[in-house]
Design an enzyme around this catalytic site. Structure first.
Site, PDB file in Angstrom:
ATOM      1  N   ASP A  54      -6.148 -62.593 -28.875  1.00  0.00           N
ATOM      2  CA  ASP A  54      -6.638 -61.419 -28.152  1.00  0.00           C
ATOM      3  C   ASP A  54      -7.992 -60.981 -28.693  1.00  0.00           C
ATOM      4  OD1 ASP A  54      -4.279 -61.582 -26.923  1.00  0.00           O
ATOM      5  OD2 ASP A  54      -3.501 -59.619 -27.563  1.00  0.00           O
ATOM      6  N   TYR A  57     -10.809 -62.961 -27.373  1.00  0.00           N
ATOM      7  CA  TYR A  57     -11.082 -62.592 -25.980  1.00  0.00           C
ATOM      8  C   TYR A  57     -11.901 -61.294 -25.943  1.00  0.00           C
ATOM      9  CZ  TYR A  57     -10.287 -61.366 -21.087  1.00  0.00           C
ATOM     10  OH  TYR A  57     -10.474 -61.026 -19.771  1.00  0.00           O
ATOM     11  N   ASP A  58     -11.445 -60.321 -26.746  1.00  0.00           N
ATOM     12  CA  ASP A  58     -12.148 -59.031 -26.766  1.00  0.00           C
ATOM     13  C   ASP A  58     -13.590 -59.199 -27.225  1.00  0.00           C
ATOM     14  OD1 ASP A  58      -9.880 -57.885 -25.903  1.00  0.00           O
ATOM     15  OD2 ASP A  58      -9.230 -57.139 -27.867  1.00  0.00           O
ATOM     16  N   SER A 103      10.363 -59.340   7.284  1.00  0.00           N
ATOM     17  CA  SER A 103      11.479 -59.102   6.354  1.00  0.00           C
ATOM     18  C   SER A 103      12.264 -60.411   6.258  1.00  0.00           C
ATOM     19  CB  SER A 103      12.426 -58.039   6.880  1.00  0.00           C
ATOM     20  OG  SER A 103      11.727 -56.955   7.359  1.00  0.00           O
ATOM     21  N   LEU A 104      13.343 -60.370   5.524  1.00  0.00           N
ATOM     22  CA  LEU A 104      14.160 -61.579   5.380  1.00  0.00           C
ATOM     23  C   LEU A 104      15.600 -61.266   5.739  1.00  0.00           C
ATOM     24  CD1 LEU A 104      12.879 -62.794   1.899  1.00  0.00           C
ATOM     25  CD2 LEU A 104      12.607 -64.013   4.053  1.00  0.00           C
ATOM     26  N   GLU A 134      12.899 -69.679  -4.519  1.00  0.00           N
ATOM     27  CA  GLU A 134      12.063 -68.820  -5.379  1.00  0.00           C
ATOM     28  C   GLU A 134      12.864 -67.576  -5.732  1.00  0.00           C
ATOM     29  OE1 GLU A 134       8.861 -67.724  -2.797  1.00  0.00           O
ATOM     30  OE2 GLU A 134       8.290 -69.807  -2.453  1.00  0.00           O
ATOM     31  N   LYS A 136      13.564 -63.738  -5.717  1.00  0.00           N
ATOM     32  CA  LYS A 136      13.177 -62.611  -4.859  1.00  0.00           C
ATOM     33  C   LYS A 136      12.804 -61.470  -5.792  1.00  0.00           C
ATOM     34  CE  LYS A 136      14.455 -60.054  -0.756  1.00  0.00           C
ATOM     35  NZ  LYS A 136      14.173 -58.704  -1.184  1.00  0.00           N
ATOM     36  N   ASP A 138      11.716 -57.899  -7.040  1.00  0.00           N
ATOM     37  CA  ASP A 138      11.943 -56.547  -6.541  1.00  0.00           C
ATOM     38  C   ASP A 138      10.721 -55.687  -6.835  1.00  0.00           C
ATOM     39  OD1 ASP A 138      13.274 -54.549  -5.345  1.00  0.00           O
ATOM     40  OD2 ASP A 138      14.683 -54.165  -6.973  1.00  0.00           O
ATOM     41  N   ARG A 157       2.410 -53.475   2.488  1.00  0.00           N
ATOM     42  CA  ARG A 157       3.142 -53.941   3.664  1.00  0.00           C
ATOM     43  C   ARG A 157       3.272 -52.844   4.724  1.00  0.00           C
ATOM     44  NH1 ARG A 157       8.379 -53.948   5.595  1.00  0.00           N
ATOM     45  NH2 ARG A 157       8.984 -55.854   6.660  1.00  0.00           N
ATOM     46  N   GLU A 193       4.173 -60.385  -4.255  1.00  0.00           N
ATOM     47  CA  GLU A 193       4.850 -59.169  -4.698  1.00  0.00           C
ATOM     48  C   GLU A 193       4.166 -58.623  -5.947  1.00  0.00           C
ATOM     49  OE1 GLU A 193       7.282 -58.640  -2.554  1.00  0.00           O
ATOM     50  OE2 GLU A 193       8.642 -57.186  -3.460  1.00  0.00           O
ATOM     51  N   TYR A 245       3.533 -65.539  -3.273  1.00  0.00           N
ATOM     52  CA  TYR A 245       4.565 -66.424  -2.733  1.00  0.00           C
ATOM     53  C   TYR A 245       4.229 -67.056  -1.390  1.00  0.00           C
ATOM     54  CZ  TYR A 245       6.039 -62.026  -0.524  1.00  0.00           C
ATOM     55  OH  TYR A 245       6.074 -60.856   0.166  1.00  0.00           O
ATOM     56  N   LYS A 310      13.368 -71.142   1.393  1.00  0.00           N
ATOM     57  CA  LYS A 310      12.446 -71.338   2.514  1.00  0.00           C
ATOM     58  C   LYS A 310      12.413 -72.807   2.918  1.00  0.00           C
ATOM     59  CE  LYS A 310       9.501 -67.729   0.590  1.00  0.00           C
ATOM     60  NZ  LYS A 310       8.261 -67.389  -0.094  1.00  0.00           N
ATOM     61  N   LYS A 334      21.150 -62.978  -1.869  1.00  0.00           N
ATOM     62  CA  LYS A 334      21.070 -61.828  -2.766  1.00  0.00           C
ATOM     63  C   LYS A 334      21.994 -61.971  -3.975  1.00  0.00           C
ATOM     64  CE  LYS A 334      19.040 -58.499  -1.862  1.00  0.00           C
ATOM     65  NZ  LYS A 334      19.039 -57.387  -0.925  1.00  0.00           N
ATOM     66  N   CYS A 428      28.598 -20.348  -5.247  1.00  0.00           N
ATOM     67  CA  CYS A 428      27.467 -21.133  -5.748  1.00  0.00           C
ATOM     68  C   CYS A 428      27.469 -21.051  -7.282  1.00  0.00           C
ATOM     69  CB  CYS A 428      26.163 -20.579  -5.186  1.00  0.00           C
ATOM     70  SG  CYS A 428      24.719 -21.294  -5.989  1.00  0.00           S
ATOM     71  N   CYS A 431      24.019 -18.805  -8.191  1.00  0.00           N
ATOM     72  CA  CYS A 431      23.788 -17.398  -7.823  1.00  0.00           C
ATOM     73  C   CYS A 431      25.078 -16.676  -7.439  1.00  0.00           C
ATOM     74  CB  CYS A 431      22.770 -17.303  -6.695  1.00  0.00           C
ATOM     75  SG  CYS A 431      23.415 -17.896  -5.128  1.00  0.00           S
ATOM     76  N   CYS A 446      25.153 -23.358  -0.289  1.00  0.00           N
ATOM     77  CA  CYS A 446      24.904 -21.987  -0.735  1.00  0.00           C
ATOM     78  C   CYS A 446      23.959 -21.380   0.295  1.00  0.00           C
ATOM     79  CB  CYS A 446      24.250 -21.996  -2.124  1.00  0.00           C
ATOM     80  SG  CYS A 446      23.502 -20.397  -2.531  1.00  0.00           S
ATOM     81  N   CYS A 451      18.456 -18.098  -3.782  1.00  0.00           N
ATOM     82  CA  CYS A 451      19.168 -18.684  -4.930  1.00  0.00           C
ATOM     83  C   CYS A 451      18.159 -19.381  -5.850  1.00  0.00           C
ATOM     84  CB  CYS A 451      20.205 -19.678  -4.410  1.00  0.00           C
ATOM     85  SG  CYS A 451      20.940 -20.685  -5.707  1.00  0.00           S
TER      86      CYS A 451
HETATM   87  S1  IVH Z   1       8.856 -64.458   1.587  1.00  0.00           S
HETATM   88  C1  IVH Z   1       9.258 -64.860   5.158  1.00  0.00           C
HETATM   89  N1  IVH Z   1       9.284 -64.713  -0.986  1.00  0.00           N
HETATM   90  O1  IVH Z   1      11.204 -59.577   0.042  1.00  0.00           O
HETATM   91  C2  IVH Z   1       8.347 -63.914   4.712  1.00  0.00           C
HETATM   92  N2  IVH Z   1       9.469 -62.554  -0.029  1.00  0.00           N
HETATM   93  O2  IVH Z   1      12.965 -58.933   2.407  1.00  0.00           O
HETATM   94  C3  IVH Z   1       8.910 -62.933   3.783  1.00  0.00           C
HETATM   95  N3  IVH Z   1      10.002 -60.788  -1.606  1.00  0.00           N
HETATM   96  O3  IVH Z   1       8.968 -57.668   1.771  1.00  0.00           O
HETATM   97  C4  IVH Z   1       8.401 -62.992   2.465  1.00  0.00           C
HETATM   98  N4  IVH Z   1      10.102 -62.051  -3.391  1.00  0.00           N
HETATM   99  O4  IVH Z   1       8.021 -58.591  -0.327  1.00  0.00           O
HETATM  100  C5  IVH Z   1       9.234 -63.873   0.060  1.00  0.00           C
HETATM  101  N5  IVH Z   1       9.632 -65.068  -3.240  1.00  0.00           N
HETATM  102  C6  IVH Z   1       9.568 -64.238  -2.215  1.00  0.00           C
HETATM  103  C7  IVH Z   1       9.809 -62.855  -2.345  1.00  0.00           C
HETATM  104  C8  IVH Z   1       9.749 -62.047  -1.219  1.00  0.00           C
HETATM  105  C9  IVH Z   1      10.199 -60.814  -2.928  1.00  0.00           C
HETATM  106  C10 IVH Z   1      10.074 -59.575  -0.773  1.00  0.00           C
HETATM  107  C11 IVH Z   1       8.936 -59.470   0.192  1.00  0.00           C
HETATM  108  C12 IVH Z   1       9.481 -58.916   1.466  1.00  0.00           C
HETATM  109  C13 IVH Z   1      10.936 -58.808   1.185  1.00  0.00           C
HETATM  110  C14 IVH Z   1      11.676 -59.371   2.373  1.00  0.00           C
END
Ligand code: IVH
Length: 718
Positions: A54, A57-58, A103-104, A134, A136, A138, A157, A193, A245, A310, A334, A428, A431, A446, A451
């Protein structure tokens, strides 16, 4: 993180070709430093495998800063020193995504995943297909656009169609390259993400705990809050990260033929690609991968809530297409919500802003998916009785993703029936006013609007983001201001003086200035925000927008009758009664007067609208079926905003029928009467080019195909 010893090849060590000495010319040296710093940032942030310490780098960064200070001409926006946060913004600009952010669909068990695999096999007529698996992540989905290798736009998004331009904030995220490496195409769009690393989250909470401040609930929301910060310096301080992704667009350049190849390509441009991604041939392999990831889910410095599977081939993805908002070629398998058992020590009652008596479970602390849980929500008395939860029980609790843990139910144990059944208090707890329970409302409430517990919650809501957004005035300061007798009505905030604030323990000059400035700035919030901030029962952000769209001021709303209010699309009798009831109460009228006296803007300038000038004047739309990108009401709002009328039945006079999925009999009527039919894409195309109606370049009725998931049913003229 351990530092990998520098490899023998000096290229890896310096990011420069072997044997290149430090340039003498300051401009050339600055360019060398750019290359080196970008290289080492990539190793550190993207690969988690730094090759220098580090400190080294600095030192390089310091050298560049010095050079730029001595020779300002060396400084350009691409310099690694420029990944700095600018001044706070007033708000974010909305940006429409060129293609929706999907969405998925979900699978919750092996059968679900196998069913998806069979469906895809059928749709591909039995062709074999490979799959990329891959994690998922959060976090928060974002889209990044690069022009000529430079980051041009970063957007959230949002609702999938439209998000917010958060470029300035995303520029502070170290794993997002500002300049791409390798040979990127002139135009490039990627998605991924952004997340708050767990160690940063824990550190933030440890600091809050030390300061006696309430803790952040979870990394996901805290990270999302950091991205939507108006002040990029705050975003920068959060140390956000990103996994990319997907490669979504490369302009005219050829796209890789497979998702796996796309990920490899993105890696070569300097994007951070999760090293746990895998390519598989069979569903059994994917299941093994899932089991391994499920077991290892606490090893990583981020939260993952499943595995995304996918179809690898882009040609196969295209032939599978999208159903509604979900691509058929991908699925989220999931992870199960994590559960634990613990003892229910007590049930306490919190009084909410609207007077609701919210039962909360006090638990013997237990660790669930990495977080210590001591509180969980219990919705209402009826729910507690239905689940037969009694104080003293051993209960099962569940924590799924970012939601507050909740109590599933008791574990059967001998003798538990002898424990008393839980009863809501008759008064309540704060109060002591007699509690009311109205038929049809699940909550006990209440009714006392004065209150203190209700007032505390109301004040918290009033100052919160999305309402008056008075940054700096958090929960603990609301409590102190109330306890010190400085604020017993929201309008009193506007009378606070510097002397009053600085006299409070732990309130310094800087914080009081910030709070006072933010209070002053909040006087100019739009009408809808103030309506929301008042905390009128059933008036959430959406209803507040509806009211603000119909009335020019609070006074007009206060004077409106229940009948008038219910004429507004989206406001039913229950909401209208609540609004009228709010303005009828003396205490609330005092609040409004206080706000007025303090100079809070309770009205809005309405731009005069020349209805005759709107492009769709004289057109009548009927919208039927389910739309994927918006609700029917939103679609009606959009056509009305352009001057058209939106009605519910199809007649010969109807100009257009917009048919979403499952359109029902209106479609047949329209076809019988020769009314032109648009599908959703057709409507969106028309909304993007509203003048095409006036220009008369719309296809005739018989040329408009029936709705389908296919391309827009409407061709627009040149
Ligand atoms: S693919 C098909 N890949 O999950 C296009 N999404 O429920 C959808 N997410 O809002 C995205 N990890 O932000 C994909 N490896 C991953 C992901 C991913 C998290 C999120 C994504 C999306 C949500 C869909």
């Amino acid at each position: 993180m351990t530092v990998t010893p520098p490899p023998s090849n000096a290229l890896h060590y310096t990011g420069l070709a072997p044997g290149v000495p430090a340039a003498r010319d300051p401009f050339a040296r600055a360019r060398q430093l750019h290359v080196q710093l970008r290289y080492h940032a990539g190793r550190y942030y993207n690969d988690d495998a730094p090759v220098i310490e580090d400190g080294q780098y600095d030192a390089l960064l310091r050298e560049l800063r010095r050079l730029e200070a001595d020779y300002p001409g060396c400084r350009n926006p691409d310099s690694p020193t420029q990944r700095i946060a600018g001044d706070p913004a007033d708000g974010f600009t909305q940006v429409r995504h060129p293609t929706p952010m999907f969405s998925l669909g979900n699978a919750f068990d092996r059968e679900g995943l196998e069913a998806w695999h069979r469906r895809v096999t059928d749709l591909l007529d039995g062709q074999p297909f490979r799959m990329v698996a891959e994690l998922k992540i959060d976090g928060l989905a974002v889209r990044l656009t690069y022009r000529n290798g430079r980051l041009a736009l970063g957007a959230t998004r949002g609702n999938g169609q439209t998000g917010e331009d958060v470029t300035r904030n995303l520029r502070t995220v170290r794993s997002i390259p500002l300049i791409l490496s390798g040979h990127p195409p002139a135009a490039l769009e990627v998605r991924g993400e952004v997340y708050l690393p767990l160690d940063s989250f824990k550190q933030m909470n440890a600091e809050r705990e030390r300061r006696g401040e309430p803790l952040y609930a979870n990394p996901r929301n805290t990270g999302a809050g950091a991205i939507r910060q108006l002040d990029p310096k705050v975003t920068q301080s959060r140390n956000l990260q990103m996994w990319v992704y997907s490669l979504n667009d490369a302009g005219d350049a050829p796209l890789p033929g497979s998702h796996w190849a796309a990920l490899e390509t993105l890696k070569s441009y300097g994007f951070r690609i999760n090293p746990l991604n895998r390519l598989f041939d069979t569903v059994a392999e994917v299941c093994d991968f899932y089991s391994e990831m499920l077991q290892r889910r606490h090893e990583w410095n981020y939260e993952a809530d499943g595995v995304v599977v996918k179809v690898d081939s882009i040609a196969q993805q295209n032939s599978l297409g999208v159903a509604g908002r979900e691509p058929r070629w991908a699925i989220a398998y999931k992870f199960p919500a994590e559960r634990a058992t613990t003892r229910l020590r007590d049930i306490v009652i919190n009084v909410g802003r609207t007077g609701s008596l919210n039962p909360q479970a006090i638990l013997e602390p237990v660790v669930v998916s990495g977080a210590t849980v001591q509180h969980a929500s219990l919705h209402n008395e009826e729910d507690i009785h239905r689940k037969d939860i009694r104080i003293g029980d051993t209960v099962i609790i569940e924590r799924a993703g970012d939601v507050i843990p909740h109590v599933i139910g008791p574990v059967d144990a001998p003798g538990r029936e002898s424990r008393p059944v839980f009863r809501m208090p008759a008064h309540c707890p704060v109060c002591k006013t007699a509690v009311v329970k109205v038929e049809g409302d699940a909550m006990h409430r209440c009714p006392n609007s004065a209150c203190p517990a209700r007032f505390f919650e109301s004040l918290k809501h009033f100052v919160s983001r999305g309402a008056m957004d008075i940054d700096g005035l958090g929960e603990q300061w609301c409590r102190i201001l109330i306890d010190q007798g400085l604020v017993s009505d929201a309008s009193h905030l506007y009378q606070l003086t510097r002397e009053q604030l600085t006299a409070l323990d732990r309130m310094g000059d800087r914080l009081s200035t910030r709070i006072l400035n933010n209070i002053a700035a909040s006087k100019q919030r739009p009408l809808a925000r103030i309506l929301f901030a008042l905390g009128i029962l059933h008036v959430g952000a959406e209803v507040a927008e509806l009211l603000a769209a119909h009335y020019a001021s609070i006074d007009h709303i206060a004077a409106a009758s229940i009948d008038e209010l219910t004429e507004i699309d989206g406001i039913g009798p229950r909401i209208a009664e609540s609004i009228a009831g709010y303005f009828a109460a003396e205490r609330n009228r005092q609040t409004i007067d206080g706000l007025k006296d303090a100079g809070v803007k309770l009205w809005q300038e309405l731009a005069p609208v020349d209805l005759s000038a709107l492009p769709w004047k004289g057109q009548t739309f009927v919208i039927t079926g389910t739309l994927s990108s918006m609700t029917r009401r939103e679609a009606e709002g959009k056509v009305k905003a352009l001057g058209a009328a939106a009605t519910s039945s199809v007649t010969r006079k109807t100009s257009w029928l917009v048919a979403g999925a499952a359109p029902g009999s209106k479609l047949a009527t329209a076809e019988r009467l020769g009314v032109p039919v648009l599908d959703e894409d057709g409507l969106l195309a028309l909304l993007d080019n509203p003048d095409h109606i006036a220009a008369g370049t719309i296809l005739s009725a018989d040329a408009a195909p029936t709705p389908s998931a296919g391309p827009a049913a409407l061709a627009l003229g040149e």
